[in-house]
Design an enzyme around this catalytic site. Structure first.
Site, PDB file in Angstrom:
ATOM      1  N   LYS A  90       0.777 -81.891 -36.368  1.00 29.38           N
ATOM      2  CA  LYS A  90       0.095 -80.778 -37.036  1.00 29.38           C
ATOM      3  C   LYS A  90      -0.186 -79.663 -36.035  1.00 29.38           C
ATOM      4  O   LYS A  90       0.100 -78.499 -36.298  1.00 29.38           O
ATOM      5  CB  LYS A  90      -1.205 -81.304 -37.656  1.00 29.38           C
ATOM      6  CG  LYS A  90      -1.778 -80.414 -38.718  1.00 29.38           C
ATOM      7  CD  LYS A  90      -3.071 -81.004 -39.299  1.00 29.38           C
ATOM      8  CE  LYS A  90      -2.822 -82.183 -40.208  1.00 29.38           C
ATOM      9  NZ  LYS A  90      -4.059 -82.911 -40.565  1.00 29.38           N
TER      10      LYS A  90
ATOM     11  N   ARG B 282      -9.607 -81.353 -37.822  1.00 29.78           N
ATOM     12  CA  ARG B 282      -8.502 -82.051 -38.500  1.00 29.78           C
ATOM     13  C   ARG B 282      -7.760 -82.997 -37.561  1.00 29.78           C
ATOM     14  O   ARG B 282      -7.393 -82.640 -36.461  1.00 29.78           O
ATOM     15  CB  ARG B 282      -7.485 -81.041 -39.030  1.00 29.78           C
ATOM     16  CG  ARG B 282      -8.087 -79.864 -39.700  1.00 29.78           C
ATOM     17  CD  ARG B 282      -7.062 -78.761 -39.941  1.00 29.78           C
ATOM     18  NE  ARG B 282      -6.023 -79.148 -40.900  1.00 29.78           N
ATOM     19  CZ  ARG B 282      -4.990 -78.377 -41.179  1.00 29.78           C
ATOM     20  NH1 ARG B 282      -4.824 -77.217 -40.555  1.00 29.78           N
ATOM     21  NH2 ARG B 282      -4.094 -78.781 -42.060  1.00 29.78           N
TER      22      ARG B 282
ATOM     23  N   GLY C 235      -2.821 -89.059 -45.268  1.00 28.43           N
ATOM     24  CA  GLY C 235      -4.074 -89.571 -45.802  1.00 28.43           C
ATOM     25  C   GLY C 235      -4.688 -90.708 -45.013  1.00 28.43           C
ATOM     26  O   GLY C 235      -5.712 -91.253 -45.403  1.00 28.43           O
TER      27      GLY C 235
ATOM     28  N   MET D 232      -5.801 -90.629 -41.848  1.00 25.23           N
ATOM     29  CA  MET D 232      -6.808 -90.276 -40.865  1.00 25.23           C
ATOM     30  C   MET D 232      -7.725 -89.226 -41.474  1.00 25.23           C
ATOM     31  O   MET D 232      -7.602 -88.893 -42.620  1.00 25.23           O
ATOM     32  CB  MET D 232      -6.116 -89.780 -39.620  1.00 25.23           C
ATOM     33  CG  MET D 232      -5.020 -90.759 -39.245  1.00 25.23           C
ATOM     34  SD  MET D 232      -5.094 -91.352 -37.623  1.00 25.23           S
ATOM     35  CE  MET D 232      -5.832 -90.022 -36.789  1.00 25.23           C
TER      36      MET D 232
ATOM     37  N   ARG E 266       5.573 -79.051 -41.691  1.00 21.01           N
ATOM     38  CA  ARG E 266       6.293 -80.058 -40.903  1.00 21.01           C
ATOM     39  C   ARG E 266       7.622 -80.291 -41.590  1.00 21.01           C
ATOM     40  O   ARG E 266       7.805 -79.933 -42.758  1.00 21.01           O
ATOM     41  CB  ARG E 266       5.504 -81.360 -40.833  1.00 21.01           C
ATOM     42  CG  ARG E 266       5.439 -82.041 -42.164  1.00 21.01           C
ATOM     43  CD  ARG E 266       4.511 -83.229 -42.196  1.00 21.01           C
ATOM     44  NE  ARG E 266       4.089 -83.368 -43.571  1.00 21.01           N
ATOM     45  CZ  ARG E 266       2.959 -83.880 -43.981  1.00 21.01           C
ATOM     46  NH1 ARG E 266       2.092 -84.335 -43.131  1.00 21.01           N
ATOM     47  NH2 ARG E 266       2.686 -83.953 -45.250  1.00 21.01           N
TER      48      ARG E 266
ATOM     49  N   HIS F 234      -0.822 -88.807 -53.415  1.00 20.33           N
ATOM     50  CA  HIS F 234      -0.824 -89.819 -52.356  1.00 20.33           C
ATOM     51  C   HIS F 234       0.235 -90.879 -52.608  1.00 20.33           C
ATOM     52  O   HIS F 234       1.042 -91.217 -51.739  1.00 20.33           O
ATOM     53  CB  HIS F 234      -2.207 -90.461 -52.266  1.00 20.33           C
ATOM     54  CG  HIS F 234      -2.301 -91.564 -51.261  1.00 20.33           C
ATOM     55  ND1 HIS F 234      -2.105 -92.893 -51.594  1.00 20.33           N
ATOM     56  CD2 HIS F 234      -2.517 -91.546 -49.933  1.00 20.33           C
ATOM     57  CE1 HIS F 234      -2.222 -93.624 -50.509  1.00 20.33           C
ATOM     58  NE2 HIS F 234      -2.480 -92.833 -49.485  1.00 20.33           N
TER      59      HIS F 234
ATOM     60  N   SER G 118      29.692-113.434 -26.813  1.00 27.12           N
ATOM     61  CA  SER G 118      29.047-112.884 -27.994  1.00 27.12           C
ATOM     62  C   SER G 118      27.592-113.322 -27.940  1.00 27.12           C
ATOM     63  O   SER G 118      27.303-114.524 -27.866  1.00 27.12           O
ATOM     64  CB  SER G 118      29.731-113.408 -29.259  1.00 27.12           C
ATOM     65  OG  SER G 118      29.022-112.967 -30.392  1.00 27.12           O
TER      66      SER G 118
ATOM     67  N   CYS H 144      26.349-111.233 -32.243  1.00 23.26           N
ATOM     68  CA  CYS H 144      26.545-111.750 -33.595  1.00 23.26           C
ATOM     69  C   CYS H 144      25.254-112.271 -34.204  1.00 23.26           C
ATOM     70  O   CYS H 144      25.246-112.831 -35.278  1.00 23.26           O
ATOM     71  CB  CYS H 144      27.617-112.832 -33.605  1.00 23.26           C
ATOM     72  SG  CYS H 144      27.194-114.267 -32.606  1.00 23.26           S
TER      73      CYS H 144
ATOM     74  N   TYR I 256      31.086-104.335 -29.389  1.00 23.69           N
ATOM     75  CA  TYR I 256      30.915-104.350 -30.847  1.00 23.69           C
ATOM     76  C   TYR I 256      29.614-105.031 -31.241  1.00 23.69           C
ATOM     77  O   TYR I 256      29.022-105.766 -30.454  1.00 23.69           O
ATOM     78  CB  TYR I 256      32.094-105.054 -31.535  1.00 23.69           C
ATOM     79  CG  TYR I 256      32.166-106.550 -31.299  1.00 23.69           C
ATOM     80  CD1 TYR I 256      31.457-107.436 -32.105  1.00 23.69           C
ATOM     81  CD2 TYR I 256      32.935-107.065 -30.255  1.00 23.69           C
ATOM     82  CE1 TYR I 256      31.504-108.806 -31.876  1.00 23.69           C
ATOM     83  CE2 TYR I 256      32.990-108.427 -30.026  1.00 23.69           C
ATOM     84  CZ  TYR I 256      32.270-109.298 -30.842  1.00 23.69           C
ATOM     85  OH  TYR I 256      32.314-110.641 -30.606  1.00 23.69           O
TER      86      TYR I 256
HETATM   87  P1  ADP Z   1      -4.154 -84.186 -43.990  1.00 24.44           P
HETATM   88  O1  ADP Z   1      -3.499 -84.483 -42.706  1.00 24.44           O
HETATM   89  O2  ADP Z   1      -4.727 -85.361 -44.676  1.00 24.44           O
HETATM   90  O3  ADP Z   1      -3.308 -83.313 -44.866  1.00 24.44           O
HETATM   91  P2  ADP Z   1      -5.540 -81.815 -43.198  1.00 24.44           P
HETATM   92  O4  ADP Z   1      -6.098 -81.741 -41.846  1.00 24.44           O
HETATM   93  O5  ADP Z   1      -4.257 -81.115 -43.424  1.00 24.44           O
HETATM   94  O6  ADP Z   1      -5.461 -83.309 -43.647  1.00 24.44           O
HETATM   95  O7  ADP Z   1      -6.667 -81.174 -44.116  1.00 24.44           O
HETATM   96  C1  ADP Z   1      -7.039 -81.616 -45.380  1.00 24.44           C
HETATM   97  C2  ADP Z   1      -7.017 -80.447 -46.370  1.00 24.44           C
HETATM   98  O8  ADP Z   1      -7.889 -79.399 -45.935  1.00 24.44           O
HETATM   99  C3  ADP Z   1      -5.657 -79.839 -46.493  1.00 24.44           C
HETATM  100  O9  ADP Z   1      -5.454 -79.492 -47.846  1.00 24.44           O
HETATM  101  C4  ADP Z   1      -5.755 -78.588 -45.653  1.00 24.44           C
HETATM  102  O10 ADP Z   1      -4.869 -77.609 -46.085  1.00 24.44           O
HETATM  103  C5  ADP Z   1      -7.183 -78.181 -45.833  1.00 24.44           C
HETATM  104  N1  ADP Z   1      -7.680 -77.462 -44.660  1.00 24.44           N
HETATM  105  C6  ADP Z   1      -7.676 -77.895 -43.396  1.00 24.44           C
HETATM  106  N2  ADP Z   1      -8.154 -76.972 -42.548  1.00 24.44           N
HETATM  107  C7  ADP Z   1      -8.486 -75.890 -43.308  1.00 24.44           C
HETATM  108  C8  ADP Z   1      -9.014 -74.605 -42.998  1.00 24.44           C
HETATM  109  N3  ADP Z   1      -9.300 -74.239 -41.758  1.00 24.44           N
HETATM  110  N4  ADP Z   1      -9.207 -73.772 -44.022  1.00 24.44           N
HETATM  111  C9  ADP Z   1      -8.919 -74.132 -45.283  1.00 24.44           C
HETATM  112  N5  ADP Z   1      -8.419 -75.325 -45.647  1.00 24.44           N
HETATM  113  C10 ADP Z   1      -8.195 -76.205 -44.658  1.00 24.44           C
HETATM  114 MG    MG Z   2      -2.507 -81.723 -44.423  1.00 23.19          MG
END
Ligand code: ADP
Ligand code: MG
Ligand code: MG
Length: 886
Positions: free
Chosen positions: A22, A91, A100, A102, A335, A451, A770, A838, A858
């Site tokens: 991220k 984050r 989801g 972490m 990503r 999810h 082998s 093998c 192989y």
């Molecule tokens: P995950 O890895 O579970 O997607 P994120 O860190 O991306 O968690 O954040 C969870 C949610 O909060 C996401 O929808 C993200 O876009 C939103 N979010 C994170 N940081 C900000 C921010 N600075 N302003 C507005 N929304 C945010």
């Molecule tokens: Mg996210």
């Protein structure tokens, strides 16, 4: 002093190890000039240090302060300011995305005072109090460890009290009231007050994100996805932007291509007046992204432009998170997106056609695991099927199993050997265990970005989501479909992840078009088949490793050949001693004179010869490695207990043969058969046995040649530990081959550690090695596979003694080291020695890469894995990076 904090302007996409995916991609987008809210990233180094010592590394807090001050300066706002507060999100973000798994906390910086400032500044009191209650809720759950349901219940209660169902119907005073209720929950469950110091909030949230690396569900996910446990996560601190400021604001997710099929277009979901996770949490129905054009045309066009920029830049499908704040678009994440196996192949070749990547790169963009998924059977559309509902085709595959309604049940029943389908309204990270255990996942809510959909796609698990006609009742363990059909726990259902269909009962399956293509029975017109064909052809062109198959019958050999096998790496001969022929083996064991023994062997020989002729014919022109008999002879005799009972019951009437048989079984009984009289030891101890097999091979080859064929038999001696064992057998074999006037290579399996350690000597007598890595793994670890896998492997996995079973993926450090020694010393003695593997590892992607790296000639695997090995061998040659085959 190490640097622990990087501003977004300092990073880039190649720093994922340090900044997490991220953080690295936020930095990349920032430097591309895209509208990313400013922020900074705390490195994974800091996390690893924290996890090791239980506290922040020295200097981290100060470095964070410095970056925060710069952020405040740039934004012209201060964290916690009572007139115009800066808010931030904290984050998580590891190297590999763990959807989801972490934690993230939004709206850090609010307290009783700054909330007033935020309300004033925005002119929107509802927004300010909504943000504040969200902070306490997320902080309470994530940082303070309070059960999230308590907050959800409170908000449900507020709605009930007011007689509304939609969160949009709650106003400022409702949220202000909720804030009080939430604070009460915090006090009740922690014995303390919600921390109102913004800096403290931030640092506590950073700690919580670090800690979430070791949350149980994160551990389970990492194991499933084979993500190393010691990477740690980075933490991103990002200035907040707000999608919950009114209907001119909102938040969404999007893909640059369809992650299901690979088709180009606009794919995503958008939700007005909402923040963060609201889109995927299913609190309100989202609208398809296309509708944003009507809601806010300017932002929509800008978003499409940015998506194009990102695709061109990453040269791949990207997924993104964005927020619109009062008509201004902000990018919050991107990503290279997860995709289905079919989409992976289609996208890779599309990108080639669009001139974005070349074919070499296309081969590296798909994996053997994805190819294996495409080879799974599909539902037979011609069969009699009872459709009960249709949802979204979230992750392809044809899954049949008993419906279960909780993760615990899914795990229990799967552990008991049942196939189950996990049925939920929607899944959350706590359902991970159940999703792993299930054959497929069915939800009644949520879209392709929910999810369930994201995680299932990542795992390659069949998933149908958002089947809204279904009423799922987890308490009663049942769902009802339109028309009143009810499915209870334990009832069998079939779900089709490629069409989104849900059927009652078990639907029969047919071969996938990709298998038909390999078989040569299907057409080439399907887009997916075309893509597979192009990528496989190119992988074949590029790979250095040959691929053979393990096959014991002419039918298997023929299939392997259709699938692209370039020979047989392991033809076992023991099944040739079973069935009707058991009697002859018993005769052999019971023989008391040379004459009796020779008679038994003479009777076996023509039967064996016919077996070999069939296989050599199916593999005409290609090498066929035939392994002489390996298992201990008592495996061909009746079971000791059963026979003892039979003889005892018969008493004086027991036949002479049974008595002799029982004596023989007792005599041959072993405490540790795996370490007993087997392999080459049998050949040395039972006169005539190996000779008979070699004669059968020689005659089969001679017969094939006389019939105009091109037989290429190779004779493989199992379980050799010392060159002396091999020498005697080899001389005898050469004599027999000479007599028959045929040539065949003679070599050995390397499956005993001593063989690897004395490979230089053994190579004097062996024309090929082998690696029998099943036995080599057992004997190197001192594990009996059948005993340990059930008894304690899960504990070993829990303890992290290995991340994955050494029987699935080669243990490169231990077993692999022995292999390297054998390769090096074998080649030193005999430069043209042929080297292969093998064991089952020959079809495992990571192990194939290892075999490429250490210079084998192989790999050999089961016929069905041959295409997978071909592809991975191509990828290994192209990436040259060893084992990161993920
Ligand atoms: P995950 O890895 O579970 O997607 P994120 O860190 O991306 O968690 O954040 C969870 C949610 O909060 C996401 O929808 C993200 O876009 C939103 N979010 C994170 N940081 C900000 C921010 N600075 N302003 C507005 N929304 C945010
Ligand atoms: Mg996210
Ligand atoms: Mg073996």
């Amino acid at each position: 002093m190490p640097k622990y904090v990087y501003d977004f302007t300092e990073g880039n996409k190649d720093l994922k190890d340090l900044l997490g995916g991220k953080g690295a991609n936020l930095a990349e987008m920032t430097n591309l000039g895209l509208p990313v809210p400013p922020g900074f990233t705390i490195t994974t180094d800091a996390c690893r240090s924290y996890l090791a010592d239980g506290g922040f590394p020295e200097g981290l807090a100060e470095e964070v302060d410095t970056h925060l001050a710069a952020l405040e300066k740039g934004m012209g706002k201060r964290l916690g300011d009572i007139d115009d507060p800066l808010l931030v999100s904290v984050r998580s973000g590891a190297k590999f995305s763990m959807p989801g798994m972490m934690e993230t906390v939004l709206n850090i910086g609010l307290n009783d005072e700054s909330v007033v400032g935020l309300a004033k500044q925005s002119g929107n009191e509802r927004f300010a109090w909504d943000s504040y209650r969200r902070l306490i809720q997320m902080f309470g759950k994530t940082v303070l460890g309070i059960d999230g349901e308590l907050f959800e219940d409170a908000i449900d209660e507020a709605k009930r009290h007011k007689g509304v169902t939609n969160d949009l119907d709650l106003d400022a005073s409702d949220f202000r009231h909720l804030v009080e209720v939430y604070k009460g929950i915090v006090r009740e469950h922690t014995g303390g007050d919600f921390p109102d110091d913004p800096r403290e909030q931030m640092l506590l949230a950073v700690r919580a994100v670090f800690d979430s690396w070791n949350a149980p569900r994160a551990i389970v996910y990492r194991r499933q996805e084979r993500i190393p446990a010691d990477l740690g996560t980075a933490v991103n601190i990002v200035a907040m932007v707000f999608g919950n400021l009114g209907m001119d604001s909102g938040t969404g997710v999007a893909f640059t291509r369809d992650p299901g099929s690979g088709q180009q277009g606009v794919y995503g979901d958008y939700l007005q007046n909402a923040q963060g996770e609201d889109v995927v949490a299913g609190i309100r129905n989202t609208v398809p992204l296309q509708e944003l054009e009507k809601i806010d045309a300017a932002s929509y066009r800008q978003l499409l432009d940015i998506m194009k920029t990102l695709e061109d830049h990453y040269r791949d499908l990207c997924d993104i998170e964005f927020t619109i704040e009062r008509g201004k678009l902000w990018m919050l994440q991107t990503r290279v997106g997860k995709r289905t196996a079919a989409a992976a192949f289609c996208i890779a070749t599309q990108l080639v056609d669009q001139g974005m990547i070349d074919l070499d790169e296309a081969v590296t963009r798909v994996t053997g695991d994805q190819l294996a998924q495409l080879m799974f059977p599909r539902f037979d559309t011609g069969a009699d099927r009872r459709l009960v509902a249709k949802g979204m085709n979230a992750s392809p595959g044809a899954a049949v199993g008993k419906a279960v309604f909780s993760s615990e049940r899914a795990k229990e029943m799967a552990d008991a050997g049942e196939d189950v389908i996990l049925v939920r309204r929607e899944t959350n990270p706590d359902d991970l265990v159940g999703m792993i255990a299930a054959r497929g996942v069915l939800t009644s809510r949520g879209g392709k970005t929910s999810h369930a959909a994201v995680v299932a796609r990542g795992m390659g698990k069949t998933c149908v989501c958002g089947a809204e006609e279904l009423q799922v009742d987890p308490q009663a363990r049942r769902f009802t479909a339109p028309g009143g059909v009810t499915v209870e726990e334990g009832d069998v259902i079939s779900i089709d992840g490629s069409t989104g269909e849900v059927f009652l009962g078990e639907v029969p399956v047919v071969a996938s078009p990709v298998v038909e293509y390999f078989e040569g029975t299907g057409g080439h017109d399907d887009d997916l088949v075309k893509a597979v064909h192009r990528i496989m052809s190119h992988a074949d062109e590029r790979r250095r490793l040959a691929v053979r198959a393990n096959a014991d019958t002419p039918e298997d050999a023929a299939r392997a050949r259709r699938f692209g096998a370039q020979g047989i790496g392991l033809c076992r001969t023991e099944h040739m001693f079973l069935g009707d022929r058991r009697q002859l083996v018993e005769d052999l064991i019971l023989s008391e004179s040379d004459r009796e023994r020779d008679a038994a062997l003479d009777a076996l020989e023509p039967l064996q010869k016919a077996d070999f002729t069939g296989i050599l014919e199916a593999m005409d022109g290609l090498p066929v490695t035939i392994r002489l008999i390996d298992p201990p002879l008592h495996e061909f005799l009746p079971d000791l207990t059963a026979l003892s009972v039979r003889v005892a019951l018969a008493g004086d009437d027991a036949g002479e043969r049974d008595r002799r048989l029982l004596a023989a079984v007792k005599r041959l009984h072993e405490q540790n058969p795996m370490l007993g009289l087997r392999g080459v030891r049998l050949g040395l101890v039972i006169p005539g046995l190996f000779e008979m097999q070699v004669r059968a091979i020689a005659q089969a080859a001679a017969e094939r040649r006389a019939a105009g064929g091109d037989p290429r038999a190779e004779i493989m001696i199992p379980l050799v530990a010392a060159v002396q064992e091999l020498e005697g057998v080899r001389e005898e074999a050469e004599r027999i081959l000479d007599e028959a006037g045929v040539e065949a290579l003679i070599g050995t399996m390397i499956e005993v550690p001593r063989a690897a350690l004395t490979a230089g000597q053994i190579a004097e007598a062996a024309q090929f090695f082998s690696f029998g890595t099943n036995d080599l793994t057992q004997l190197t670890w001192g594990f009996s596979r059948d005993d340990v896998e059930a008894a304690f492997f899960s504990r070993y996995l829990d303890l992290g003694i290995f991340g994955v079973s050494p029987f699935e993926t080669l243990d490169q450090t231990g077993v692999g080291r022995l292999m390297k020694i054998a390769v090096e010393e074998g080649r030193a003695t005999r430069p043209d020695i042929k080297l292969g593997i093998c064991g089952e590892h020959g079809g495992d992607p990571e192990s194939v890469h290892f075999c490429h790296d250490i210079g084998l000639d192989y790999v050999s695997c089961s016929p069905f894995r041959v295409p997978v090995a071909r592809l991975e061998a191509g990828r290994a040659a192209l990436t040259g990076t060893g084992s990161d085959s993920r």
